[in-house]
Structures are given as structure tokens and as C-alpha cells.
Design an enzyme around this catalytic site. Structure first.
Site, short mmCIF file in Angstrom:
data_model
loop_
_atom_site.label_atom_id
_atom_site.label_comp_id
_atom_site.label_asym_id
_atom_site.label_seq_id
_atom_site.Cartn_x
_atom_site.Cartn_y
_atom_site.Cartn_z
NE ARG A 84 80.00 -34.47 -41.08
CZ ARG A 84 79.59 -35.66 -40.66
NH1 ARG A 84 79.62 -36.70 -41.49
NH2 ARG A 84 79.21 -35.83 -39.40
NE ARG A 110 85.57 -40.53 -38.42
CZ ARG A 110 84.31 -40.26 -38.70
NH1 ARG A 110 83.99 -39.80 -39.91
NH2 ARG A 110 83.35 -40.45 -37.82
CG HIS A 173 82.81 -41.86 -45.22
ND1 HIS A 173 82.05 -40.81 -45.72
CD2 HIS A 173 82.00 -42.51 -44.36
CE1 HIS A 173 80.85 -40.84 -45.15
NE2 HIS A 173 80.79 -41.85 -44.34
CG ASP A 218 73.55 -44.98 -44.40
OD1 ASP A 218 73.63 -44.57 -43.22
OD2 ASP A 218 74.49 -45.54 -45.00
CD GLU A 277 80.75 -43.90 -47.28
OE1 GLU A 277 81.11 -44.74 -46.42
OE2 GLU A 277 79.74 -43.18 -47.14
O1 TA6 Z 1 78.84 -43.99 -44.70
C1 TA6 Z 1 77.55 -43.68 -44.27
C2 TA6 Z 1 77.57 -43.52 -42.76
O2 TA6 Z 1 77.90 -44.73 -42.13
C3 TA6 Z 1 76.21 -42.99 -42.33
O3 TA6 Z 1 75.49 -43.95 -41.59
C4 TA6 Z 1 76.56 -41.74 -41.53
O4 TA6 Z 1 76.71 -42.05 -40.17
C5 TA6 Z 1 77.87 -41.33 -42.20
O5 TA6 Z 1 78.55 -42.55 -42.37
C6 TA6 Z 1 78.68 -40.27 -41.49
O6 TA6 Z 1 79.23 -40.77 -40.33
P1 TA6 Z 1 80.08 -39.73 -39.42
O7 TA6 Z 1 80.55 -40.53 -38.26
O8 TA6 Z 1 81.21 -39.21 -40.27
O9 TA6 Z 1 79.11 -38.63 -39.08
#
Ligand code: TA6
Length: 303
Positions: A84, A110, A173, A218, A277
Site C-alpha cells: 500500500r 503487483r 498508481h 476518485d 496515476e
Molecule cells: O486509483 C483509484 C482506485 O481505483 C480507487 O477506486 C481505489 O480502489 C484505489 O484505486 C485503491 O485500490 P486498491 O485495490 O489498491 O485498494
């Protein structure tokens, strides 16, 4: 001890915390949390941490600056789970799988263990790493240039052995550390329309102004080839994200409630991060013919 070809790095680290010097000046290999193999960069230009798990860049700090990438204090470091923070690689789909909700969000890249192909230190002092993984029918290569700037390049090649075209989505991301989400703004997307994902999915027109944050945000901006700048007065810095081969830009802050719903995200961490991102998603997903490849890259600079 077997070593990586061309850079003299042992293939496997024992499960105790050892630090191995490599044949590349400024590049160490050690075992991170839970014994995960981690490359550590420490040069005059920058420091960084890269896990083979997910080819995940977890930290980058250019000389004379504070850390640029954000990492949750609650992050998992476990097989089968994403780290994370830092720069997760989303591939070959973005968000939930379109047909099978049992598949991992943001694809499998990932979650896989990537292989180091080459590592080098150039005359400019930049550490360059090339990692590779086979993901479905795609050969995916990830090149990192780690110095005063950060250069990330994802090359996705559809194997020539398949018989038909395939579509993929991809995103770097990137989680950026900020002084206070309430104090920052993002420019460069004023004239772009976007898909808003909260409170519900809705196509929105360009706002004509910089992005500021006052709630869960988002958004998937489309037709965005230009450089985006994160202005952080609290840290007295600007972070620019320029890119090639990417027409989507995703902006995300989970805010209060979503942060509390994520076990690998501290309840109060939302104030110190924002995602910008670099992506090819939705309308800008990529379709390749067998043997074709696509390159998406981001260059991140701090001033
Ligand atoms: O990039 C934004 C997103 O798609 C959000 O909707 C949220 O889900 C975030 O990614 C994090 O996703 P993850 O699967 O890493 O918890």
C-alpha cells in the site's frame, strides 16, 4: 551462490536480514519486511527501495528533498497482497475485473514476483534497473531510472505466439506524500473531462480550475497527455508528473470513511497522501496484435 546475470546479484536471499553489496555502486540487496527481497538505492542523487514483489517501488527520495512517495504504516508485505503506497503497477486491468469479481483488483502484476534483468549505474550517477514478468500472454518489462528525477517505463508486449489481438489496461498508481491534503492543489487537468467514481459513476465536463480536495476523490481524467503538477505549499515544493504513452490520469484520495474500511491503510493517513496515476484505462485501454508492444512512461521531478 547463483547470481543474477550481468549484475552479480545473488538470486535468492536467505530468510534472515542480510545486506548484500552488489556489483553496482549505490545498489544494495537486502531482505525487507517478512524477508521480502528488496533493492535499496543509496547514491548522491537519491535513495529508493524497490521490492521484487510486484516490481514495487516503495520509496524514492531525491537528494535535498523530503520523501516523495507515500507508504502506509499499515501496508501488507505478503505474497498475494499488494503493498500500500509507492508505485503499484496495475496490469492487465484497472479496478475490479470486468467479468470476474473474484480476481484481484488492479490485475495481477503487483502480486507477482518479478525478475531482475539488468542493473547499472550510469556516468550520470543514475541507477537503472530493468525487471520483467510474464503476465498472461504479455511480456512486461519495467525500467526504472532513479536519480534526482524518477523515470518509470512500462513496456507491454503481446507474445507473438498468440493468435489474436488482446486488450489491456495499465496504470502506475503513484502515491505522493503531501503535507496536508487540504492544503494542496493539482494543476494540468483543468481542461480535461473525467469519469467521477464517487459518489456514483458519472461523466463530468472539465471544471476549468485546479483540483482541490474536500471529500473522497476518485476521478479518471481522459485525453490527458500533458504534465500534471502537485503544488504543496506545506512542504514548499511542486512535483511534476510528465508522461508518454498515457492518455488517462487518475486522481485519488480515499478521505475518512474509505480509509477506515481499508485494513492496510491507517485511519488518519488520508491527510498525508494523494494519488496521481499515469494510466491507459477505460476509453484509452490498449489493444495489441501478436508481437506488438506499447510503452507507457512517467517522469517525476521535484522543485
Ligand atoms: O486509483 C483509484 C482506485 O481505483 C480507487 O477506486 C481505489 O480502489 C484505489 O484505486 C485503491 O485500490 P486498491 O485495490 O489498491 O485498494
Amino acid at each position: 551462490m547463483r547470481v543474477y546475470p550481468r549484475c552479480g546479484i545473488p538470486l535468492k536471499l536467505q530468510r534472515r536480514s542480510v545486506v548484500v553489496k552488489t556489483s553496482v555502486p549505490g545498489l544494495l540487496l537486502d531482505s525487507g519486511p517478512n524477508g521480502m527481497s528488496r533493492f535499496r538505492v543509496q547514491t548522491e542523487l537519491a535513495s529508493a527501495e524497490l521490492f521484487l514483489h510486484g516490481a514495487h517501488l516503495a520509496a524514492w527520495q531525491p537528494a535535498d528533498h523530503r520523501p516523495v512517495l507515500w507508504l502506509s504504516g499499515n501496508s501488507w508485505f505478503e505474497a498475494g497482497k499488494p503493498i500500500r503506497g509507492g508505485v503499484p503497477i496495475c496490469f492487465p486491468w484497472f479496478g475490479p475485473h470486468p467479468q470476474d469479481s473474484a480476481l484481484p483488483a488492479h490485475g495481477t502484476a503487483r502480486l507477482q514476483e518479478w525478475q531482475l534483468q539488468t542493473a547499472s549505474s550510469g556516468p550520470d550517477g543514475v541507477i537503472r534497473l530493468l525487471l520483467q514478468s510474464m503476465i498472461g500472454s504479455f511480456i512486461v518489462r519495467y525500467e526504472l531510472g532513479i536519480g534526482r528525477e524518477l523515470h518509470l517505463q512500462l513496456t507491454c508486449e503481446l507474445s507473438a505466439t498468440v493468435t489474436q489481438a488482446e486488450r489491456f489496461e495499465a496504470a502506475l498508481h503513484t502515491y505522493f506524500a503531501v503535507s496536508d491534503i487540504l492544503a494542496v492543489q493539482i494543476t494540468g487537468l483543468e481542461n480535461a473531462g473525467f469519469m467521477n467514481k464517487v459518489p456514483q459513476l458519472e461523466r463530468c465536463e472539465p471544471t476549468g480550475e485546479a483540483i482541490r480536495f474536500s471529500e473522497e476523490t476518485d476521478r479518471v481524467y481522459q485525453n490527458t497527455p500533458d504534465t500534471v503538477v502537485l503544488h504543496d505549499p506545506g512542504l514548499q515544493r511542486k512535483i511534476s508528473v510528465s508522461k508518454q504513452g498515457s492518455l488517462s490520469t487518475v486522481i485519488w484520495n480515499p478521505w475518512i470513511d474509505k480509509s477506515r474500511r481499508m485494513p492496510d491503510f491507517g485511519d488518519d493517513e488520508w491527510t498525508g497522501m494523494v494519488c496521481i496515476e499515469t494510466a491507459c484505462v477505460g476509453d484509452h485501454a490498449i489493444v495489441l496484435q501478436p508481437g506488438q508492444s506499447h510503452q507507457m512512461s512517467a517522469t517525476i521531478c521535484v522543485s
